[in-house]
Design an enzyme around this catalytic site. Structure first.
Site, short mmCIF file in Angstrom:
data_model
loop_
_atom_site.label_atom_id
_atom_site.label_comp_id
_atom_site.label_asym_id
_atom_site.label_seq_id
_atom_site.Cartn_x
_atom_site.Cartn_y
_atom_site.Cartn_z
N ASP A 351 0.83 -1.20 0.00
CA ASP A 351 0.00 0.00 0.00
C ASP A 351 0.87 1.25 0.00
O ASP A 351 2.02 1.25 -0.46
CB ASP A 351 -0.98 -0.08 1.18
CG ASP A 351 -2.30 0.62 0.91
OD1 ASP A 351 -2.38 1.85 1.09
OD2 ASP A 351 -3.26 -0.06 0.51
N LYS A 461 -4.02 -0.64 -7.02
CA LYS A 461 -5.07 -0.03 -6.20
C LYS A 461 -4.95 1.48 -6.42
O LYS A 461 -4.00 2.10 -5.96
CB LYS A 461 -4.86 -0.39 -4.73
CG LYS A 461 -5.81 0.30 -3.75
CD LYS A 461 -5.53 -0.13 -2.32
CE LYS A 461 -6.34 0.66 -1.30
NZ LYS A 461 -5.97 0.31 0.08
N ASP A 463 -6.05 5.04 -5.73
CA ASP A 463 -6.73 5.75 -4.64
C ASP A 463 -6.98 7.21 -5.01
O ASP A 463 -6.42 7.74 -5.98
CB ASP A 463 -5.83 5.66 -3.38
CG ASP A 463 -6.63 5.70 -2.08
OD1 ASP A 463 -7.78 6.19 -2.09
OD2 ASP A 463 -6.08 5.25 -1.06
N ASN A 465 -7.73 10.54 -2.43
CA ASN A 465 -8.01 10.79 -1.01
C ASN A 465 -8.44 12.19 -0.63
O ASN A 465 -8.27 12.59 0.52
CB ASN A 465 -6.80 10.38 -0.17
CG ASN A 465 -6.84 8.89 0.13
OD1 ASN A 465 -7.87 8.37 0.51
ND2 ASN A 465 -5.74 8.21 -0.07
N ASP A 532 -12.89 2.08 4.21
CA ASP A 532 -11.76 1.96 5.13
C ASP A 532 -12.21 1.38 6.46
O ASP A 532 -11.39 1.03 7.31
CB ASP A 532 -11.09 3.32 5.36
CG ASP A 532 -10.17 3.72 4.22
OD1 ASP A 532 -9.85 2.84 3.39
OD2 ASP A 532 -9.77 4.89 4.15
C1 GLA Z 1 -6.90 5.52 1.77
C2 GLA Z 1 -7.31 4.10 1.42
C3 GLA Z 1 -6.65 3.15 2.39
C4 GLA Z 1 -5.15 3.31 2.31
C5 GLA Z 1 -4.75 4.74 2.58
C6 GLA Z 1 -3.28 4.96 2.32
O1 GLA Z 1 -7.45 5.92 2.97
O2 GLA Z 1 -8.70 3.96 1.43
O3 GLA Z 1 -7.02 1.81 2.10
O4 GLA Z 1 -4.72 2.91 1.03
O5 GLA Z 1 -5.49 5.65 1.77
O6 GLA Z 1 -2.87 6.26 2.54
#
Ligand code: GLA
Length: 713
Positions: A351, A461, A463, A465, A532
């Site tokens: 991750d 993955k 993302d 954010n 999350d």
């Molecule tokens: C987000 C994703 C998490 C993780 C964090 C990493 O919150 O949903 O699963 O990957 O970022 O910073």
């Protein structure tokens, strides 16, 4: 088989799916020369019945009203109309009205479906609108979208609203609205509003992305539908940016749902001469199979017409985020990989924190090169080790973002959305890259393309954010609000290019959990990160909402540590596994801390999941009992009906009482089934008994769960 029938004389267009019909009519009224009226949505009819319905649908007229309000499939701002328009424009000379004439239709037969296009041209201005519908063989979903074209050679036409379409529903005594709301860590919660207000109920995201707060979906019924029966109309918008769904309940008892991209304060979009803009797809369905029937229709649609490679079973993954946070390096990842492989994981995902100066969420986003302090020889050795362990390798990225503390931002401070003379407010210490810019989109593509070309990566993955704020583009004075649409279009383009260049790589859509789950992204994603929040008990609620329209095949679920980091709840490993086994199973705990007994149990549960995952991921889902009732029960049955699995979860049991027997769905009454499972008495029972009486389950106490296998003998 789906079909489209046209009766030009009566202006009738009949769209039929396997079991349903949707009828629209081009007609002239005192309020507008040509209007596109929605006549019917329901079980199959023929053209004569459609004409009967059209003849009966004579609205009561009262002073101060328009007979068109609430009845149109594509209401424009113009003529005598007072409702929400699907299309509102402003011409260069200031005229803010559309008066269109029907200009003809086309039916196109494609493999597996049919498309109807209805053309409308403005009587005085170079504006052309095509309202399009598509029906597929083998399902009941009707898709629609619209194109608008500026046929002029002079100035731009401002589009103030440009929806995908409107779905009018007939006069009924009540209309109940079901929708999904949420927050970070609490996505896709189902809410039912018993009688939607006369007026307008707005479901929307103004965040530039689909959002945690609302999901572009609704279901509407007259208040009498249940999970297993009753008429339900449901719709969804395939779009991953800002969006708006307006549910109108008219004063005369009708309802009408408008859906489209963009939000209120967005725009105008300046449509340049010669330009055509196309809306995202707004899909809807009608069923008399209740909310469960509607969900199964959506799941089938997602798997047949949305998801890429939907028949492929997704692997069991391990993700190290909750185990290591930002504190990772090659040795610690290898240790986790060894444990994950031992449990039976098939995909190991690193991750956040592997790149640039990303040792916390304060720096490094945008610098997509390996952190050499953490991985001295690049990712190669870790990937090799993961392969040796028999797993594929996956990686986390967040390409649309930048930390101001990064090489990228220092080199290109103008690459983020911003307004001059205004603060660039940060959320999670980051800003959003202006992906609407072609050069930024190309740069993002190159970063990912290089990463995937240089490393043997099977899974990304992706993302996202933070939402958009201060979404300005100082260089684009001509069309400053195009960024809301172009960001998403360019995102789709980057994903499509990546999928073409790296066809074996799977992509997971993530946005701080589940803020980017919609049919637009699912058309190019293999799975999505649901939330999350990995607390198994909360997840049952989130997954219940998710399942209203999205299939288990796309729903990533992790088993993580207790007490849960967010909720502090402590539930058994078995319960956590069972909750995660109802979708695409993953493990996200710190395996270095798991006791040998837990590891042994996990190994067994992973193996059990592998035996049933085809049924879970590719079978048909029945929600037998919903969270909130105390017992959550979900059933999955294979297409041939031979294999069924039942998951049941008890919350807050009292007095040692067992829950009422669970009545299984869709079994063959005459057939016999072998019932087995941990804590279930193994025996043979008829389908009639499993439905007629139901299966007694020995569940007591708090957070007790069971997984039952039901095999046809
Ligand atoms: C987000 C994703 C998490 C993780 C964090 C990493 O919150 O949903 O699963 O990957 O970022 O910073």
């Amino acid at each position: 088989m789906a079909r489209i029938d046209v009766d030009p004389g009566r202006g009738l267009f009949l769209l039929s799916t396997m079991r349903t019909s949707h009828v629209v009519r081009v007609t002239s009224t005192p309020e507008a020369e040509d209007a596109l009226v929605g006549t019917y949505t329901g079980p199959l009819v023929d053209l004569d019945a459609a004409a009967d319905i059209a003849a009966l649908d004579v609205p009561d007229w009262r002073g101060f009203e328009s007979t068109l309000d609430g009845r149109e499939e594509y209401p424009v701002a113009g003529g005598v109309r007072f409702g929400q328009p699907a299309l509102a424009v402003r011409h260069p000379d200031g005229v803010r009205s559309v008066e269109w004439r029907f200009a003809g239709h086309r039916v196109t037969d494609e493999a597996g479906g049919h498309t109807l296009e209805l053309d409308f041209a403005d009587a005085a201005y170079p504006l052309r609108v095509t309202v399009a519908y598509r029906v597929h063989d083998g399902g009941d979903v009707v898709e629609r979208w619209a194109n608008v074209t500026n046929d002029g050679d002079g100035a731009a036409i401002e589009l103030h609203r440009f929806d995908s379409g409107a779905l009018p529903l007939p006069r009924r005594d009540a209309y109940r609205l079901s929708h999904l709301f949420g927050r970070w860590g609490a996505e896709t919660q189902l809410q039912r509003l018993p009688d939607v207000a006369v007026g307008e109920t707005v479901l929307t995201s103004r965040r530039g992305t689909t959002s945690h707060q609302a999901n572009p979906w609704f279901a509407i019924d007259d208040g009498t539908a249940t999970e297993t029966r009753g008429e339900v109309v449901s719709g969804a918008l395939a779009w991953s940016g800002s969006w708006r769904i307006v549910v109108r309940r008219t004063e005369n008892g009708r309802a009408q749902v408008l859906a489209g991209f963009g939000h209120e304060a967005f725009g105008p979009y300046r449509l340049a001469p010669g330009e055509t803009l196309t809306t995202p797809v707004f899909a809807h369905l009608w069923t008399d199979g209740g909310f469960g029937g509607a969900s199964r229709e959506w799941h089938a649609y997602a798997r047949s017409h949305v998801l890429p490679r939907a028949d492929e079973v997704r692997p069991v993954l391990y993700n190290s985020w909750e185990a290591t946070g930002f504190d990772l390096d090659q040795p610690s990842q290898e240790r986790l990989a060894e444990r994950a492989a031992d449990l039976g994981a098939e995909l190991f995902v690193v991750d956040d924190g592997w790149f640039g100066s990303r040792t916390s969420d304060h720096a490094g986003l945008g610098d997509w090169h390996v952190n050499r302090e953490r991985f001295p020889d690049g990712l190669g050795p870790l990937i090799e080790r993961v392969h040796e362990l028999g797993m594929a390798f996956g990686i986390w990225v967040e390409p649309e973002m930048v930390n101001p503390d990064s090489e990228l931002y220092r080199a290109h401070p103008d690459w983020v959305y911003h307004f001059q003379n205004r603060t660039r407010h940060e959320m999670r210490n980051q800003l959003v890259l202006n992906l609407a810019r072609r050069d930024v989109a190309d740069w993002i593509y190159e970063q990912l393309h290089r990463l995937l070309a240089e490393n043997d990566i099977a899974f990304v993955k992706w993302d996202m954010n933070r939402p958009f704020t201060e979404a300005g583009w100082p260089g684009d004075a001509d069309n400053p609000d195009r960024l809301w649409l172009d960001h998403v279009h360019n995102l789709y383009r980057v994903w499509d290019r990546l999928r073409t260049a790296h066809p074996d790589v799977a992509i997971e859509s993530c946005s701080g959990g589940g803020a980017r789950i919609d049919f637009g992204i699912l058309a190019r994603a293999d799975q999505v990160w649901t939330s999350d929040n990995t607390d198994a008990s909360d997840r049952l609620v989130i997954q219940h909402g998710f399942s209203q329209l999205y299939p288990a095949r796309a729903m990533t679920c992790w088993v993580t540590d207790v007490p849960n980091f967010l909720t502090t709840r402590d539930v058994s490993l078995r319960y956590r596994f069972h909750a995660a086994m109802t979708g695409v199973l993953g493990i996200g705990g710190d395996l270095s801390q798991w006791a040998p007994t837990d590891l042994a149990q996990a190994r067994e549960l992973v193996a059990e999941y592998k035996r049933i995952r085809t049924v879970v991921q590719l079978g048909t889902q029945y929600r037998l009992s919903a969270p909130g009732t105390g017992l959550t029960a979900v059933q999955y049955t294979s297409a041939d009906g031979a294999h069924t699995v039942l998951f049941a979860f008890l919350e807050g049991g009292r007095f040692g009482e067992r829950p009422a027997p669970v009545r299984l769905a869709a079994l063959d009454a005459a057939a016999r089934y072998r019932v087995s499972g941990d804590g279930v008495e193994e025996r043979e029972l008829s389908g009639a008994a499993l439905f007629g009486h139901g299966l007694p389950l020995d569940l007591r106490g708090d957070h007790a769960s069971v997984l039952v296998h039901v095999e046809r003998v």
